[in-house]
Design a protein around this motif. Structure first.
Motif, mmCIF file in Angstrom:
data_model
loop_
_atom_site.group_PDB
_atom_site.id
_atom_site.type_symbol
_atom_site.label_atom_id
_atom_site.label_comp_id
_atom_site.label_asym_id
_atom_site.label_seq_id
_atom_site.Cartn_x
_atom_site.Cartn_y
_atom_site.Cartn_z
ATOM 1 N N ARG A 1 0.852 -1.184 0.000
ATOM 2 C CA ARG A 1 0.000 0.000 0.000
ATOM 3 C C ARG A 1 0.891 1.238 0.000
ATOM 4 O O ARG A 1 2.067 1.167 0.358
ATOM 5 C CB ARG A 1 -0.925 -0.005 1.218
ATOM 6 C CG ARG A 1 -1.890 -1.194 1.204
ATOM 7 C CD ARG A 1 -2.601 -1.358 2.539
ATOM 8 N NE ARG A 1 -3.249 -2.656 2.621
ATOM 9 C CZ ARG A 1 -4.532 -2.877 2.424
ATOM 10 N NH1 ARG A 1 -5.328 -1.856 2.152
ATOM 11 N NH2 ARG A 1 -5.034 -4.090 2.511
ATOM 12 N N GLN B 1 -5.923 2.975 4.169
ATOM 13 C CA GLN B 1 -5.241 3.004 2.874
ATOM 14 C C GLN B 1 -5.633 1.747 2.093
ATOM 15 O O GLN B 1 -5.291 0.638 2.465
ATOM 16 C CB GLN B 1 -3.723 3.044 3.069
ATOM 17 C CG GLN B 1 -3.207 4.317 3.699
ATOM 18 C CD GLN B 1 -3.377 5.521 2.783
ATOM 19 O OE1 GLN B 1 -3.325 5.389 1.572
ATOM 20 N NE2 GLN B 1 -3.580 6.691 3.379
ATOM 21 N N SER B 2 -6.388 1.928 1.016
ATOM 22 C CA SER B 2 -6.847 0.793 0.221
ATOM 23 C C SER B 2 -5.692 0.157 -0.533
ATOM 24 O O SER B 2 -4.668 0.797 -0.797
ATOM 25 C CB SER B 2 -7.923 1.257 -0.772
ATOM 26 O OG SER B 2 -8.244 0.223 -1.691
ATOM 27 N N SER B 3 -5.858 -1.123 -0.889
ATOM 28 C CA SER B 3 -4.852 -1.786 -1.728
ATOM 29 C C SER B 3 -4.908 -1.251 -3.155
ATOM 30 O O SER B 3 -3.985 -1.480 -3.945
ATOM 31 C CB SER B 3 -5.071 -3.305 -1.727
ATOM 32 O OG SER B 3 -6.379 -3.616 -2.163
#
Length: 375
Positions: A142, A361-363
């Motif tokens: 990420r 925090q998105s992938s």
């Protein structure tokens, strides 16, 4: 004079009767036309409904035929001589062999047919098998933060020693960034020495050649295609991890790298599975969000994996999970209510959720998400 009045009255009555008759005939004609139009609409609706029903049945038959063909192909592969059914593994000891589990990928991903052997890079493993539960975690880099250590800490610290002995946690690095792969391996070998030593924690890496070239091209295109490629890659990552985990355990639990397990989560899972009297369940949801916390019987994973691979370009994996239920379990002609009722019986939901999503925090690069699980 009187006769004249009578004749006039009679004439008036005749005119009124004639007018009334004309009006009645007109109304009857109009009503008749409306009935004919109505009947035509009904016939048209019926025809469209039958056409849609036939199309649905045809699609269902095609899907079932495809699944049957894949099962047949798998049986054919299993029947070939041992020298073809097994291959030497260069990343393991020279005398060791692994089954052709990953050969199914070549049926759906033609570019892999040029590859001699499809298998993950096994980084940390004691080859632990024959346990009750395999827990799969796919991880990627990420942008600013990693939640993996927090996730693993909650998972292993909230197991008893006997539960840890009867399970294996598999971390699959689905990222070609060598620096990130090294950081994951270093963190796990330092922070989880006991689990690594006992074989209860494994780390594998998905080889870069596994992904189609079109996926690499999409990742460097415009934003809409980048999002699509991210979804496609996620389906492929999960399928690869499932294939690796399948022969290791009786049950497979899908997790992600940015969750926290609740206290005694594993004990509750074991107790709940044992409390189910029927073995006719499809999967169990220990979380309601996305693909997290879904428990499968390992013997059923083949059907799930093949279905996901069949449509990996079309939908996110949690949507495909709903679709496979419709294909396999809802019969043509039955009412939606019946299908929903069967859904409740074989897609079992445990309450409250045992896993809390913590990743902001998105992938997917540059994206933040604030998702919380419902009970």
């Amino acid at each position: 004079m009187r006769v004249k009045q009578v004749n006039l009255l009679m004439a008036l009555i005749v005119v009124m009767l004639f007018s009334f008759s004309c009006f009645c005939i007109y109304r009857m004609t109009q009503t008749s036309n409306q009935l004919i139009n109505c009947r035509n609409h009904i016939l048209e609706f019926k025809e469209n409904f039958l056409h849609l029903k036939n199309k649905t049945e045809r699609n269902r038959r095609e899907l079932m035929e495809a699944l049957s063909k894949m099962k047949y192909d798998n049986r054919q592969r299993a029947d070939v001589p041992v020298k073809l059914g097994k291959k030497e593994v260069t990343t393991l000891d020279k005398n060791e062999t692994v089954s052709n589990t990953f050969e199914v990928l070549k049926f759906f991903l033609p570019h892999l047919r040029k590859v001699g052997r499809v298998y993950p890079d096994v980084i940390i493993s004691k080859k632990k098998e024959g346990v009750s539960f395999a827990l799969g975690i796919s991880t990627v880099k990420r942008r600013n933060y990693s939640y993996l250590k927090q996730t693993l800490t909650s998972l292993v610290s909230r197991m008893t020693l006997s539960e840890e002995k009867d399970s294996v946690v598999i971390v699959s690095i689905a990222d070609s960034n060598e620096e990130y792969s090294k950081s994951v391996v270093d963190m796990i070998t330092k922070k989880f020495k006991r689990q690594v030593k006992s074989g209860s924690l494994e780390v594998i890496s998905i080889p870069a050649f596994f992904y189609p070239d079109t996926l690499h091209a999409m990742q460097s295109a415009e934003d809409s295609q980048k999002l699509e490629s991210w979804r496609i890659k996620q389906v492929l990552d999960f399928c690869f991890l499932m294939l690796y985990a399948q022969p290791k355990a009786m049950y497979y639990l899908q997790l992600e790298d940015d969750i926290i397990a609740k206290k005694m989560y594993f004990t509750k899972i074991i107790d709940f599975v044992h409390s189910i009297t029927s073995n006719n369940w499809f999967y169990i949801e220990f979380s309601v969000l996305g693909f997290i916390g879904k428990l499968f019987k390992s013997e059923d994973l083949t059907d799930f994996i093949q279905f996901f691979l069949m449509f990996y370009k079309d939908k996110p994996i949690d949507w495909l999970l709903a679709d496979i239920f419709q294909v396999k379990m809802c019969t043509p002609g039955e009412t939606p209510e019946k299908c929903v009722e069967r859904n409740k019986q074989i897609r079992i939901r445990y309450k409250p959720s045992l896993f809390q999503h913590v990743g902001i925090q998105s992938s997917y690069p540059g994206t933040e998400q604030y998702l919380k699980f419902k009970s």
